[in-house]
Structures are given as C-alpha cells and as structure tokens.
Motif scaffolding. Structure first.
Motif, PDB file in Angstrom:
ATOM      1  N   ARG A   1      35.785  32.325 -11.193  1.00 55.60           N
ATOM      2  CA  ARG A   1      35.696  31.619  -9.951  1.00 55.60           C
ATOM      3  C   ARG A   1      36.787  30.304  -9.742  1.00 55.60           C
ATOM      4  NH1 ARG A   1      30.068  33.080 -10.512  1.00 55.60           N
ATOM      5  NH2 ARG A   1      29.523  34.063  -8.623  1.00 55.60           N
ATOM      6  N   GLU A   2      36.861  29.799 -10.908  1.00 53.64           N
ATOM      7  CA  GLU A   2      37.948  28.609 -11.125  1.00 53.64           C
ATOM      8  C   GLU A   2      39.404  29.068 -10.904  1.00 53.64           C
ATOM      9  OE1 GLU A   2      37.228  26.590 -14.713  1.00 53.64           O
ATOM     10  OE2 GLU A   2      35.075  25.987 -14.405  1.00 53.64           O
ATOM     11  N   VAL A   3      39.515  30.248 -11.458  1.00 56.85           N
ATOM     12  CA  VAL A   3      40.945  30.976 -11.307  1.00 56.85           C
ATOM     13  C   VAL A   3      40.971  30.994  -9.914  1.00 56.85           C
ATOM     14  CG1 VAL A   3      42.493  32.637 -11.947  1.00 56.85           C
ATOM     15  CG2 VAL A   3      41.250  31.398 -13.752  1.00 56.85           C
ATOM     16  N   ALA A   4      40.278  31.750  -9.335  1.00 55.54           N
ATOM     17  CA  ALA A   4      40.091  32.425  -7.821  1.00 55.54           C
ATOM     18  C   ALA A   4      40.740  31.344  -6.926  1.00 55.54           C
ATOM     19  CB  ALA A   4      38.904  32.799  -7.454  1.00 55.54           C
ATOM     20  N   GLU A   5      40.219  29.882  -7.317  1.00 53.16           N
ATOM     21  CA  GLU A   5      40.513  28.857  -6.325  1.00 53.16           C
ATOM     22  C   GLU A   5      41.882  28.457  -6.278  1.00 53.16           C
ATOM     23  OE1 GLU A   5      37.934  25.659  -7.369  1.00 53.16           O
ATOM     24  OE2 GLU A   5      36.237  26.608  -6.589  1.00 53.16           O
ATOM     25  N   ARG A   6      42.778  28.970  -7.177  1.00 53.68           N
ATOM     26  CA  ARG A   6      44.263  28.758  -7.467  1.00 53.68           C
ATOM     27  C   ARG A   6      45.061  29.620  -7.039  1.00 53.68           C
ATOM     28  NH1 ARG A   6      44.445  26.919 -13.510  1.00 53.68           N
ATOM     29  NH2 ARG A   6      46.454  26.362 -12.908  1.00 53.68           N
ATOM     30  N   LEU A   7      44.605  30.838  -6.666  1.00 53.06           N
ATOM     31  CA  LEU A   7      45.529  31.929  -6.275  1.00 53.06           C
ATOM     32  C   LEU A   7      45.764  32.099  -4.876  1.00 53.06           C
ATOM     33  CD1 LEU A   7      43.760  34.953  -8.270  1.00 53.06           C
ATOM     34  CD2 LEU A   7      45.907  33.662  -8.953  1.00 53.06           C
ATOM     35  N   ASP A   8      46.919  31.950  -4.385  1.00 52.25           N
ATOM     36  CA  ASP A   8      47.533  32.085  -3.245  1.00 52.25           C
ATOM     37  C   ASP A   8      47.513  33.633  -2.369  1.00 52.25           C
ATOM     38  OD1 ASP A   8      47.942  29.290  -3.224  1.00 52.25           O
ATOM     39  OD2 ASP A   8      50.096  29.636  -4.058  1.00 52.25           O
ATOM     40  N   VAL A   9      46.452  34.068  -2.075  1.00 55.14           N
ATOM     41  CA  VAL A   9      46.288  35.280  -1.785  1.00 55.14           C
ATOM     42  C   VAL A   9      45.366  35.274  -0.615  1.00 55.14           C
ATOM     43  CG1 VAL A   9      47.106  36.533  -3.677  1.00 55.14           C
ATOM     44  CG2 VAL A   9      44.893  35.954  -3.409  1.00 55.14           C
ATOM     45  N   GLY A  10      45.295  36.442   0.102  1.00 56.47           N
ATOM     46  CA  GLY A  10      44.031  36.459   1.057  1.00 56.47           C
ATOM     47  C   GLY A  10      42.783  37.043   0.879  1.00 56.47           C
ATOM     48  N   MET A  11      42.812  37.868  -0.228  1.00 53.57           N
ATOM     49  CA  MET A  11      41.472  38.473  -0.680  1.00 53.57           C
ATOM     50  C   MET A  11      41.599  38.532  -2.232  1.00 53.57           C
ATOM     51  SD  MET A  11      41.970  42.030   1.877  1.00 53.57           S
ATOM     52  CE  MET A  11      43.453  42.107   1.417  1.00 53.57           C
ATOM     53  N   ILE A  12      40.417  38.370  -2.808  1.00 51.19           N
ATOM     54  CA  ILE A  12      40.253  38.384  -4.634  1.00 51.19           C
ATOM     55  C   ILE A  12      39.071  39.156  -4.598  1.00 51.19           C
ATOM     56  CG2 ILE A  12      39.730  36.924  -6.365  1.00 51.19           C
ATOM     57  CD1 ILE A  12      41.037  34.421  -4.813  1.00 51.19           C
ATOM     58  N   GLY A  13      39.239  39.961  -5.871  1.00 52.94           N
ATOM     59  CA  GLY A  13      38.241  40.661  -6.342  1.00 52.94           C
ATOM     60  C   GLY A  13      38.168  40.320  -7.779  1.00 52.94           C
ATOM     61  N   VAL A  14      36.659  40.098  -8.101  1.00 58.70           N
ATOM     62  CA  VAL A  14      36.350  39.554  -9.274  1.00 58.70           C
ATOM     63  C   VAL A  14      35.567  40.757  -9.903  1.00 58.70           C
ATOM     64  CG1 VAL A  14      35.104  37.838 -10.777  1.00 58.70           C
ATOM     65  CG2 VAL A  14      36.312  37.019  -8.906  1.00 58.70           C
ATOM     66  N   ASN A  15      36.024  41.151 -10.901  1.00 55.33           N
ATOM     67  CA  ASN A  15      35.180  42.259 -11.827  1.00 55.33           C
ATOM     68  C   ASN A  15      35.344  43.361 -10.778  1.00 55.33           C
ATOM     69  OD1 ASN A  15      35.222  40.962 -14.336  1.00 55.33           O
ATOM     70  ND2 ASN A  15      33.298  40.263 -13.671  1.00 55.33           N
ATOM     71  N   SER A  16      36.002  43.660  -9.874  1.00 56.23           N
ATOM     72  CA  SER A  16      36.079  44.705  -8.840  1.00 56.23           C
ATOM     73  C   SER A  16      37.326  45.031  -8.125  1.00 56.23           C
ATOM     74  CB  SER A  16      34.876  44.357  -7.656  1.00 56.23           C
ATOM     75  OG  SER A  16      34.662  45.175  -6.818  1.00 56.23           O
ATOM     76  N   THR A  17      37.557  46.047  -7.568  1.00 55.77           N
ATOM     77  CA  THR A  17      38.686  46.409  -7.129  1.00 55.77           C
ATOM     78  C   THR A  17      38.561  46.852  -5.750  1.00 55.77           C
ATOM     79  OG1 THR A  17      38.919  48.484  -7.932  1.00 55.77           O
ATOM     80  CG2 THR A  17      39.986  46.709  -9.089  1.00 55.77           C
ATOM     81  N   ALA A  18      37.232  46.969  -5.093  1.00 52.13           N
ATOM     82  CA  ALA A  18      36.842  47.420  -3.736  1.00 52.13           C
ATOM     83  C   ALA A  18      36.903  46.564  -2.898  1.00 52.13           C
ATOM     84  CB  ALA A  18      35.524  48.356  -3.738  1.00 52.13           C
ATOM     85  N   LEU A  19      38.116  46.139  -2.103  1.00 46.52           N
ATOM     86  CA  LEU A  19      37.993  45.161  -1.184  1.00 46.52           C
ATOM     87  C   LEU A  19      38.196  45.288   0.176  1.00 46.52           C
ATOM     88  CD1 LEU A  19      41.044  42.882  -2.856  1.00 46.52           C
ATOM     89  CD2 LEU A  19      38.557  42.679  -2.918  1.00 46.52           C
ATOM     90  N   ALA A  20      38.611  46.602   0.647  1.00 44.10           N
ATOM     91  CA  ALA A  20      38.645  47.245   1.730  1.00 44.10           C
ATOM     92  C   ALA A  20      37.383  47.438   2.398  1.00 44.10           C
ATOM     93  CB  ALA A  20      39.625  48.308   1.885  1.00 44.10           C
TER      94      ALA A  20
END
Length: 475
Positions: free
Chosen positions: A417-436
């Motif tokens: 979660r801490e790393v996610a806050e620093r990423l310049d993207v519109g969608m983030i998957g944590v331990n998952s790749t099923a975003l759509a």
C-alpha cells in the motif's frame, strides 16, 4: 468465414461499391473471410442514422435503457460460442479466453443496465429559488477500438453510451469486426432503435477524419495507440468534441522484499502471456530485489517454457499466435535489440516453426537501461526481469516511462500500500492482476490517456451536466 458487412440502420449491408479487405487466420495465415471497406457514402449513411437514432433514444426512459441492455446481455450469452469462435479465427486468442471475453462483455451490459436507472442529478432549494442539475446524454458518439479485445473494447463503449441515452457509431479494427457487429445486432434485437447504433469498417484514418469532422458527433472515445490518440485530439479541435482516450501502457511489476517468489512468478507468468501479451494492462517490466532476481527469473522462465502454444481452437492451448504479421515483426525487432545490447534470453526468443504468427513465450535477464524494451510497449510475449537495490530505485524506474495505465505490486500488503501511493498510474493490482472489471473505472494517466470506462464513473463520460435555476413567479 467473416462476411464483408457493415451494420447501418438496423441491417447488415455490403459497402456501397462492394469493397472489402481480406482477413487472415493468425494461426495459419490462411483466409478467414473479409471485412467491408466503407465508402464515404456509407459513412455518411451511418452518421445520418446515428443522428436520427439519438433524437429517438435520448427521450427513452432509464428503465427502457436498462431493459435493452439486460436483453442484449442475454442474447449475447446465447450466442457466445459462435462469437467466441469468430474472435479466435480473426484475432487468434485461445477459445477459452474468447469465451471469457464474451462473458465480460455481457457483464458490461448488465452493469450499465443498473447504472442507467441511477439518478446522477441533484436538486435543492434556497428561499424562493429551486436549483436542479441533470445529467443529459451528450449526443451521438464515435467509438474507435483496437483488435486485441474485439468484444470487450466495443462493449465498454456501447454499454455506457446506450445507458446514458446516446447513439453510437463504432469503428472496430478491420482485423476483427465480427464481435462488434454481433453486439450491435443484440442491442437492436433487444429493443434499441436500429438507427441508434452503427458499425463501419475500412480505412481508419479516412473514416476518423470524416466522422470526427462531422457536426453530428458530440463525443469521441478511443482505445488505441498513443500516436492515434494524438491524431484524434488534433481532428477534434475543429468542433471541440470531448474525448475519452485509453492509449496503452507499459505496466511495471514491483516484487517486494519478503514476497513469495515462486507464487508471484507463476501468477505473473500467467498474466503476462495471456492473449500472447497483447493486452494494454499486461505486466511488462518486472522489478525484483537483487537477492531474489535469479530465483524469480528461473521460476518465471520455467513457467513460461511449460505453456502450451498453438492454434486458439486447439484443445489445451494456453498461448495463441500474435494477431498479425506486424506484431510478429515488432516482437522480433525488440528481441533482436535486446540481444544486440547483451541481454540474456532465459527461454524463448524466437519465432516458432510452421505457419501462422507464433512467437515463443520469452523471458530475458541482464537487460541494459538503453534497451528499447524498457520504453516501448512490447505488446507481445516478452518479459524482462530487472533487479533493483532498494524500493526508491524500483519506484523511480517504474515511473520513468510516458505511459501510466496500470501497475502491479506483489508482496506484504502493508508495504504494498505504501508503494502504491507513489506510482503514477490509473490502476494498481496488489497480489492480483485481474483489474478489468465492470464495477471499477478503467483508464490511465500521462500518455496513457484520460477519461474512464467502467464503474460509476463510466456513464458520466457520456453525459453533460445541465443546471437550471427557477425563481418562483411573483416573488
């Protein structure tokens, strides 16, 4: 075999001059039918139709829009096998993936059926005045979609447009037109006026110029490349139509210290090689702690090497061919560049023997920073494993591209979660790749575009806010 047909005014028809372009089965290179080449008059007919369709459909009740979308979803599910087989023949993906794409597309229709009856407006009073804000349909929509997901990409545009009360003209990629036409037929059979949806195929630049140059079109939506997105923005300047743009990505994966390396490698290999890597949110750059990089690369390469590659309609196939000869040449060029710069190929790295446009699932290590692979979206079955010293370095390298669509993090949740806050993207998957998923907004930042599809945000792209203030007479 795909027939060379357009869908205009609620019926299938050939191009006015009979023009067509041949289609080829990516697994064999053999003929798979043809796609119609719309003439200028065909496009004019489609524009006139959606103008009439909007005048009719904009007055429909939200409950009617919901009924049409729900009915279309049911019809599409009933035809799923035929449409899935057409996708596999035209685009190449394994039949199981094509079937899943049809179900996902029907899910978009179901989701936006529920959104159609959601009240997006608001009202309030103050003294002798009443204030209302309505969300009204924006107008006829022009939708341009790519070939990698021939059903779900048009569905993500058709469904919210219909839910909002708009008409829509769809220009799918001519390589794989059948699914878009099938969904238009389902909508009309479910009760949408025949003029409210049109599907045309042909020369993309000329159709885009004609459609966007028309005063009929009030909204543009594209899933495609960054150069095409820039061109549509330029074309839209004349009439100032708003755009929604999803322009691809170059998704980083950050594997955290303490992650289950073997599990992450297996999961990510499955995601990477889905649709032969031809996915805009495909993981494409794999950042792994230096201490774990060799183990991750070995597990990733072992999983990749074990995947069954073959024609999409064959039993047990996990990776199909690339969709066209252009993609095969592009992937070969990227891998040649990697080799020239000293990268180490752990598995794959070559075209497969035989007919069709097959490329072996490929994993590479020792990738130099000046390799094209690290800045160009690969859109193919090639995965670089990139060691990092610390998380600051990993985040900086993850963000160091012009695309900002999706990213993935694997490892302990709190750190993720801490790393996610620093990423310049519109969608983030944590331990998952099923975003759509239909319930969530899909879209990116930076050169990956703007606007969102899916979620409660999705329907808003097809509406305009109209504010009315009423003062009581005589007050």
């Amino acid at each position: 075999m795909t027939e060379a047909l357009l869908y205009v005014g609620g019926r299938l028809r050939a191009a006015a001059d009979g023009g067509a372009v041949p289609l080829h089965d990516p697994a064999t290179g053999e003929a798979a039918g043809s796609a119609a080449l719309a003439t200028e008059s065909d496009v004019d007919d489609a524009l006139a139709a959606v103008a009439r369709g909007f005048d009719a459909w904009r007055r429909s009740a939200p409950e009617e829009r919901a009924r049409v979308l729900t009915g279309a979803a049911a019809l599409l599910r009933g035809r799923a096998e035929d449409v899935a087989r057409a996708i596999t023949a035209e685009q190449g993906k394994p039949l199981g993936e094509a079937r899943a794409e049809i179900e996902q597309s029907a899910g978009y229709f179901d989701w936006f059926a529920r959104e159609a009856v959601r009240d997006l407006g608001r009202a309030w009073g103050e003294g002798d005045r009443e204030f209302t804000v309505e969300r009204r349909p924006i107008g006829p929509v022009a939708a341009f979609t790519a070939w990698n997901f021939p059903a779900s990409l048009p569905a993500r545009k058709m469904a919210p447009a219909v839910a909002a009360g708009c008409s829509i003209l769809v220009k799918p990629a001519e390589e794989a037109p059948s699914a878009a036409i099938a969904m238009a037929q389902c909508l009309v059979e479910a009760g949408l006026p025949g003029d409210a949806v049109a599907v045309v195929t042909g020369d993309a630049p000329s159709i885009a110029a004609q459609v966007i140059g028309s005063r009929v079109i009030r909204k543009i939506t594209l899933t495609g490349s960054i150069p095409v997105g820039r061109e549509l923005v330029r074309l839209s300047a004349e009439h100032l139509q708003p755009l929604s743009l999803e322009l691809g990505g170059h998704a980083p994966v950050i594997v955290l210290p303490g992650a289950d390396i073997a599990s992450a490698a297996r999961t990510l290999a499955g995601a990477k090689f889905r649709n032969a890597g031809q996915v805009c949110i495909s993981p494409t750059r794999f950042f792994v702690p230096e201490a774990d990089a060799e183990a991750f690369a070995a597990a990733f390469a072992e999983t990749a090497a074990a995947l069954t590659v073959g024609p999409g309609d064959a039993e047990g196939v996990e990776v199909g061919p690339l969709a066209n000869a252009r993609r095969l040449a592009a992937v070969e060029s990227l891998v040649a560049d990697l080799r020239e710069r000293g990268a180490r190929v752990l598995t794959g790295g070559h075209r497969l023997d035989g007919p069709g446009w097959f490329y072996a699932p490929t994993v590479v290590a020792d990738v130099p920073e000046d390799a094209r692979m690290l800045t160009e979206e690969p859109f193919g079955p090639v995965a670089p494993v990139l060691p990092y010293k610390n998380l600051d370095e990993a985040v900086a390298r993850a963000n160091a591209v012009e695309q900002g669509l999706a990213a993935y993090i694997f490892g302990p949740e709190d750190a993720a979660r801490e790393v996610a806050e620093r990423l310049d993207v519109g969608m983030i998957g944590v331990n998952s790749t099923a975003l759509a998923v239909a319930e969530a907004p899909f879209g990116g930042v930076k050169s990956s575009g703007y606007g969102r599809e899916g979620g409660t945000e999705g329907i808003g792209e097809y509406t305009v806010a109209v504010y009315t203030q009423v003062r009581k007479e005589g007050s």
